[in-house]
Design an enzyme around this catalytic site. Sequence first.
Site, mmCIF file in Angstrom:
data_model
loop_
_atom_site.group_PDB
_atom_site.id
_atom_site.type_symbol
_atom_site.label_atom_id
_atom_site.label_comp_id
_atom_site.label_asym_id
_atom_site.label_seq_id
_atom_site.Cartn_x
_atom_site.Cartn_y
_atom_site.Cartn_z
ATOM 1 N N LYS A 194 36.213 42.223 56.322
ATOM 2 C CA LYS A 194 37.037 43.098 55.483
ATOM 3 C C LYS A 194 36.506 44.536 55.524
ATOM 4 O O LYS A 194 37.260 45.481 55.720
ATOM 5 C CB LYS A 194 37.011 42.576 54.033
ATOM 6 C CG LYS A 194 37.492 43.558 53.005
ATOM 7 C CD LYS A 194 37.461 42.965 51.618
ATOM 8 C CE LYS A 194 36.177 43.171 50.862
ATOM 9 N NZ LYS A 194 35.904 44.545 50.391
ATOM 10 N N ASN A 195 35.192 44.658 55.353
ATOM 11 C CA ASN A 195 34.619 46.003 55.245
ATOM 12 C C ASN A 195 34.628 46.758 56.569
ATOM 13 O O ASN A 195 34.465 47.983 56.592
ATOM 14 C CB ASN A 195 33.194 45.930 54.687
ATOM 15 C CG ASN A 195 33.196 45.584 53.209
ATOM 16 O OD1 ASN A 195 34.248 45.534 52.581
ATOM 17 N ND2 ASN A 195 32.020 45.327 52.649
ATOM 18 N N ARG B 242 38.400 50.493 45.761
ATOM 19 C CA ARG B 242 37.707 51.758 45.993
ATOM 20 C C ARG B 242 37.800 52.252 47.428
ATOM 21 O O ARG B 242 37.768 53.454 47.679
ATOM 22 C CB ARG B 242 36.219 51.563 45.692
ATOM 23 C CG ARG B 242 35.803 51.837 44.298
ATOM 24 C CD ARG B 242 34.323 51.569 44.198
ATOM 25 N NE ARG B 242 33.585 52.311 45.243
ATOM 26 C CZ ARG B 242 33.181 53.550 45.112
ATOM 27 N NH1 ARG B 242 33.396 54.209 44.003
ATOM 28 N NH2 ARG B 242 32.535 54.159 46.094
ATOM 29 N N CYS C 271 33.293 50.650 38.136
ATOM 30 C CA CYS C 271 33.819 49.312 38.379
ATOM 31 C C CYS C 271 32.991 48.357 37.540
ATOM 32 O O CYS C 271 32.162 48.783 36.752
ATOM 33 C CB CYS C 271 33.746 48.953 39.847
ATOM 34 S SG CYS C 271 32.080 48.836 40.437
ATOM 35 N N ARG D 52 30.198 54.175 40.558
ATOM 36 C CA ARG D 52 30.030 54.212 42.013
ATOM 37 C C ARG D 52 30.566 55.560 42.484
ATOM 38 O O ARG D 52 31.718 55.686 42.837
ATOM 39 C CB ARG D 52 30.759 53.042 42.665
ATOM 40 C CG ARG D 52 30.148 51.710 42.280
ATOM 41 C CD ARG D 52 30.921 50.543 42.845
ATOM 42 N NE ARG D 52 30.851 50.471 44.296
ATOM 43 C CZ ARG D 52 31.497 49.559 45.015
ATOM 44 N NH1 ARG D 52 32.263 48.676 44.426
ATOM 45 N NH2 ARG D 52 31.392 49.534 46.329
ATOM 46 N N PRO D 53 29.686 56.559 42.491
ATOM 47 C CA PRO D 53 30.145 57.920 42.781
ATOM 48 C C PRO D 53 30.583 58.097 44.229
ATOM 49 O O PRO D 53 30.241 57.291 45.093
ATOM 50 C CB PRO D 53 28.899 58.765 42.499
ATOM 51 C CG PRO D 53 27.745 57.839 42.637
ATOM 52 C CD PRO D 53 28.234 56.480 42.273
ATOM 53 N N ASP E 164 30.270 61.435 45.428
ATOM 54 C CA ASP E 164 29.839 62.828 45.608
ATOM 55 C C ASP E 164 29.408 63.131 47.044
ATOM 56 O O ASP E 164 29.621 64.232 47.540
ATOM 57 C CB ASP E 164 28.696 63.147 44.629
ATOM 58 C CG ASP E 164 27.534 62.174 44.757
ATOM 59 O OD1 ASP E 164 27.787 60.948 44.783
ATOM 60 O OD2 ASP E 164 26.382 62.620 44.861
ATOM 61 N N ASP F 124 25.674 42.691 48.972
ATOM 62 C CA ASP F 124 26.854 41.819 48.865
ATOM 63 C C ASP F 124 26.505 40.329 48.942
ATOM 64 O O ASP F 124 27.385 39.483 48.788
ATOM 65 C CB ASP F 124 27.879 42.165 49.955
ATOM 66 C CG ASP F 124 28.623 43.454 49.651
ATOM 67 O OD1 ASP F 124 28.486 43.976 48.533
ATOM 68 O OD2 ASP F 124 29.343 43.946 50.541
ATOM 69 N N ILE G 86 20.507 48.706 45.462
ATOM 70 C CA ILE G 86 21.660 49.496 45.930
ATOM 71 C C ILE G 86 22.573 49.816 44.749
ATOM 72 O O ILE G 86 22.922 50.965 44.520
ATOM 73 C CB ILE G 86 22.434 48.742 47.035
ATOM 74 C CG1 ILE G 86 21.495 48.327 48.167
ATOM 75 C CG2 ILE G 86 23.593 49.617 47.566
ATOM 76 C CD1 ILE G 86 20.837 49.446 48.910
ATOM 77 N N ARG H 196 40.384 38.915 47.102
ATOM 78 C CA ARG H 196 40.250 40.242 47.699
ATOM 79 C C ARG H 196 39.413 40.175 48.971
ATOM 80 O O ARG H 196 39.591 41.004 49.860
ATOM 81 C CB ARG H 196 39.544 41.203 46.725
ATOM 82 C CG ARG H 196 40.408 41.663 45.566
ATOM 83 C CD ARG H 196 39.665 42.710 44.774
ATOM 84 N NE ARG H 196 39.031 43.656 45.666
ATOM 85 C CZ ARG H 196 37.852 44.229 45.465
ATOM 86 N NH1 ARG H 196 37.167 43.976 44.375
ATOM 87 N NH2 ARG H 196 37.343 45.079 46.340
HETATM 88 C C1 UD1 Z 1 30.262 49.476 50.916
HETATM 89 C C2 UD1 Z 1 30.924 48.116 50.888
HETATM 90 C C3 UD1 Z 1 30.394 47.282 49.715
HETATM 91 C C4 UD1 Z 1 28.864 47.243 49.738
HETATM 92 C C5 UD1 Z 1 28.277 48.643 49.852
HETATM 93 C C6 UD1 Z 1 26.759 48.641 50.039
HETATM 94 C C7 UD1 Z 1 33.104 48.560 51.831
HETATM 95 C C8 UD1 Z 1 34.570 48.663 51.626
HETATM 96 N N1 UD1 Z 1 32.343 48.290 50.751
HETATM 97 O O1 UD1 Z 1 30.645 50.141 49.710
HETATM 98 O O2 UD1 Z 1 30.938 45.971 49.821
HETATM 99 O O3 UD1 Z 1 28.406 46.631 48.567
HETATM 100 O O4 UD1 Z 1 28.851 49.332 50.978
HETATM 101 O O5 UD1 Z 1 26.424 47.973 51.214
HETATM 102 O O6 UD1 Z 1 32.615 48.672 52.939
HETATM 103 N N2 UD1 Z 1 26.494 56.538 46.578
HETATM 104 C C9 UD1 Z 1 26.377 57.749 45.942
HETATM 105 N N3 UD1 Z 1 27.292 58.727 46.233
HETATM 106 C C10 UD1 Z 1 28.302 58.541 47.129
HETATM 107 C C11 UD1 Z 1 28.410 57.289 47.773
HETATM 108 C C12 UD1 Z 1 27.488 56.309 47.474
HETATM 109 O O7 UD1 Z 1 25.483 57.963 45.138
HETATM 110 O O8 UD1 Z 1 29.080 59.464 47.368
HETATM 111 C C13 UD1 Z 1 25.509 55.472 46.285
HETATM 112 C C14 UD1 Z 1 26.142 54.269 45.597
HETATM 113 O O9 UD1 Z 1 26.205 54.447 44.209
HETATM 114 C C15 UD1 Z 1 25.186 53.173 46.016
HETATM 115 C C16 UD1 Z 1 24.773 53.574 47.438
HETATM 116 O O10 UD1 Z 1 25.041 54.960 47.533
HETATM 117 O O11 UD1 Z 1 24.057 53.160 45.210
HETATM 118 C C17 UD1 Z 1 25.491 52.831 48.536
HETATM 119 O O12 UD1 Z 1 26.883 52.955 48.393
HETATM 120 P P1 UD1 Z 1 27.869 52.937 49.634
HETATM 121 O O13 UD1 Z 1 27.103 52.544 50.863
HETATM 122 O O14 UD1 Z 1 28.630 54.204 49.682
HETATM 123 O O15 UD1 Z 1 28.897 51.779 49.267
HETATM 124 P P2 UD1 Z 1 30.426 51.696 49.553
HETATM 125 O O16 UD1 Z 1 30.730 52.363 50.870
HETATM 126 O O17 UD1 Z 1 31.199 52.123 48.358
#
Ligand code: UD1
Length: 421
Positions: A22-23, A92, A116, A121-122, A124, A304, A326, A396
Site C-alpha cells: 500500500k505504502n 494522510r 490522528c 503527525r506534522p 512541516d 508499522d 518514530i 484500509r
Molecule cells: C509513512 C507510512 C507509515 C509509517 C511511516 C513511518 C505511508 C503512506 N505511510 O508515513 O505507514 O508508519 O512512514 O515509517 O507510507 N515528521 C515530521 N515532519 C514532517 C514529516 C514527518 O516531524 O513533515 C516526523 C513524523 O512525526 C514521524 C517521522 O517524521 O515522527 C516519520 O514520519 P514519516 O516518515 O513522514 O511518515 P509518513 O510518511 O507520514
Amino acid sequence: MDKFVVEGGARLEGRVSVGGSKNAALPIMVASMLSDGQSTLRNVPALKDIKTLSKLMEILGSQITYSDGVMTLTTPEFKDFEAPYDLVKTMRASVYVLGPLLARHKKAKVSLPGGCAWGPRPIDLHLKGFEALGAQVTLDAGYILAEADQLVGTDIHLDLPSVGATGNLMMAATGAKGTTRILNAAQEPEMPALADYLISMGASIEGGGTSEIVIEGGKPLHGAEHRVIPDRIEAGTFLVGAAMTQGDVTVTGCDPDHLRATIAKLQAVGAQVDVGEDWVRVRSTSKPKGLRLTTEYYPGFPTDLQAQFMAMATVSEGVSVITEEIYRDRFSHVPELNRLGADIKLTENIAVVEGQPHLSAAHVMATDLRASAALILAGLVAKGETHISRVYHIDRGYERIEKKIAELGGVVRREDEPLVT
Ligand code: UD1
C-alpha cells in the site's frame, strides 16, 4: 459497520502470499500525475486507501481503471487543484498530491491532515522543502496553498528522514529547473520503488534507497509500466503470527531483503527462520522469548510492526521492553491488549510487557490500521471468542486478512455489527 470475531487457540500453519505494498502504491499512483501519458501499475492491492486516493485523483482530473490488481492511470490535464478535507482526513497520504500538482500545475491546495489516533503527525518538512524549491506556501482556513511559477532545484537537508517528505520532494523536484539533492532522505523500500517508477517515466534520479537522492529536473515525463513491490508489513504480520501461535507459516511473494530487521527479531525470540529468494518461513515449537525492541527508520525495525510484536510479547516467556521512537504516541493498542488480559505498563514511549500464560477473549476496539492487526493476532492466542469492533481500519491496509488467516487454519469471521444509537 463490520466487526471481526476471532476464535482463540489456532496454530497458524501453511502458505500465504502477500499483496502489493500500500505504502509503495500510493505515492506511485500520485506520481503518474506528473505526465499526461498513461501508466499501468500491476500488483496494486485492493484496499480502501487505494480507493480513497483514486477518488481524490479523479477529482483532480485523473482517469483510472482498476481490475484484478492492474491499474491504469492517465491525467490528460488537471480539472482541479484542491484536495478536500473530507478525503485528506481519512488518509494522510493524500498530501502526496502536493508534489505533482506543484510540479505540473504550479498550484496546489491541500487540507492540513491534522492529528490522528496516535498523536500529531506534522508535514512541516514537506512544506519547508517546497519553499526551498521556490514555492510560496501559505496556510489558510486549514488548507495549505502552495504556488510556484517555476520550481528551482536546490539542496534540501531533511531534519528527519521522513518517508512522506522524501517522496513528495522527489516528485516535485522532477519538475524543478536544475539539480535537487535531498539529504538525510528516507531509505524505506517504498522510496527506491518510487524512484524506479519515476526513472521509467523519464526522470533522472540517482541514489534512491540511499540517504542522498539527486534529481536532475525538467526532463520530459511520459507514462510507464511498473510492478508494485510486496507489502513488507503484511508479510511481517503473518510471520509474527506464526511465531506467537507456535505455528509454521511460509509467506510467499515477499522480498526477504526488506524484512531483515523483522527476521532478526523473530530469530531473537527463538523462532526458526528460513529464507528463500521470495519467501520466508517461520517455525516455532515453543513460546517466544521476551524481547527488546526499538522502532527506527529503515533499515531499523519498522513502527508499522510495533503493535503486532507487542501482541506477541503479551504471551511471551518473560518480560519485553518495546520502545517507540518514530511515533512516540503510537500505543492506542495498549489498553485494548490489556482488556484481553495482557500486562503492559506504559511510561512515555516505552512499554514494559510482562508475558502471560494466555490471554482471555473480550470485546475490543480497533483504533488504527496496525493496532487492528495486533488485536487479531492477540485474539488468536486468547481463550474464547474475541470481538473486534471498527474493523474498517484494517480494510484500509490488509486485503482479505480474514480469508488469508483462514487459509492458515485460524478462524476470523466478519460479521455485521449494528450501530447502537
Ligand atoms: C509513512 C507510512 C507509515 C509509517 C511511516 C513511518 C505511508 C503512506 N505511510 O508515513 O505507514 O508508519 O512512514 O515509517 O507510507 N515528521 C515530521 N515532519 C514532517 C514529516 C514527518 O516531524 O513533515 C516526523 C513524523 O512525526 C514521524 C517521522 O517524521 O515522527 C516519520 O514520519 P514519516 O516518515 O513522514 O511518515 P509518513 O510518511 O507520514
